[in-house]
Design an enzyme around this catalytic site. Structure first.
Site, mmCIF file in Angstrom:
data_model
loop_
_atom_site.group_PDB
_atom_site.id
_atom_site.type_symbol
_atom_site.label_atom_id
_atom_site.label_comp_id
_atom_site.label_asym_id
_atom_site.label_seq_id
_atom_site.Cartn_x
_atom_site.Cartn_y
_atom_site.Cartn_z
ATOM 1 C CB CYS A 79 55.288 -37.904 -11.565
ATOM 2 S SG CYS A 79 56.852 -37.192 -10.989
ATOM 3 C CG HIS A 176 53.126 -38.191 -7.280
ATOM 4 N ND1 HIS A 176 53.253 -39.484 -7.741
ATOM 5 C CD2 HIS A 176 54.322 -37.591 -7.495
ATOM 6 C CE1 HIS A 176 54.487 -39.669 -8.194
ATOM 7 N NE2 HIS A 176 55.153 -38.534 -8.059
ATOM 8 C CD GLU A 178 49.933 -41.061 -6.970
ATOM 9 O OE1 GLU A 178 51.126 -41.424 -7.056
ATOM 10 O OE2 GLU A 178 49.430 -40.201 -7.723
#
Length: 197
Positions: A79, A176, A178
């Protein structure tokens, strides 16, 4: 395998750190000094914060970090971290690392920021791992001058922009991973294994 998370002082790195340590043998450390951050096997630029503040934190070690990436230090920018791999941003002052030619501009959309799940089109970023949908939280996007570095695309309200870019072992993703469920964690694992081999 040593992984350094470069901390711009902007947010919680827990979920990213947790995802990185799902690969056996990975030792994650958080580093606030951009010069010390490159003393590692893999550098990760996390995805929380604003470009101007992050570029200011990066500035004292910008040339050292850029040189390390040019020499082949593997890097994953997420990001804002992806945006720092580009030259500059409309979001704020300061210079990015310039690993990719282009500028970061505001999303051309009524609903900004883009928050939530969105497609990842034609993903060829990491061998053996293909993301089809991922979690995004962004108001700004990278505009790559050379489309050949783009390894995946996405579209928000008709604005098509790079979901991922790659040059050698330097990868940037606008989403993202994660926060993108098991598929996103598999993406991180695939990247770590690929660059470590």
């Amino acid at each position: 395998m040593r992984v350094s998370l470069f901390d711009y002082g902007a947010g919680n790195l827990h979920s990213l750190s947790k995802a990185l340590t799902t690969v056996p043998g990975v030792d994650v450390r958080v580093e606030e000094d951009p010069v010390r951050a490159v003393d590692t096997d893999i550098l990760v630029l996390p995805g929380v914060g604003a470009f101007g503040a992050a570029a200011a934190r990066l500035a004292p070690g910008r040339e050292v970090m850029r040189a390390a990436l040019e020499r082949g230090l593997p890097c994953l920018g997420i990001c804002l971290g992806m945006q720092l791999l580009f030259e500059s941003s409309d979001e704020g002052p300061g210079q990015g690392l310039g690993c990719f030619a282009g500028r970061v501009t505001r999303l051309d959309a009524r609903r900004v920021p883009q928050m939530g799940w969105n497609p990842v089109d034609a993903d060829t970023t990491v061998a053996g791992v293909r993301l089809e949908i991922a979690y995004y939280a962004n108001s700004f996007v990278c505009r790559a001058e050379d489309a050949s570095v783009v390894t995946a695309w996405t579209t928000h309200e008709g604005d098509r922009f790079p979901a991922a870019v790659r040059r050698g072992s330097v990868v940037g993703v606008q989403f993202h991973p994660e926060k993108s469920s098991s598929a996103g964690v598999a993406f991180i694992q695939g990247f770590l294994r690929e660059v470590a081999s």
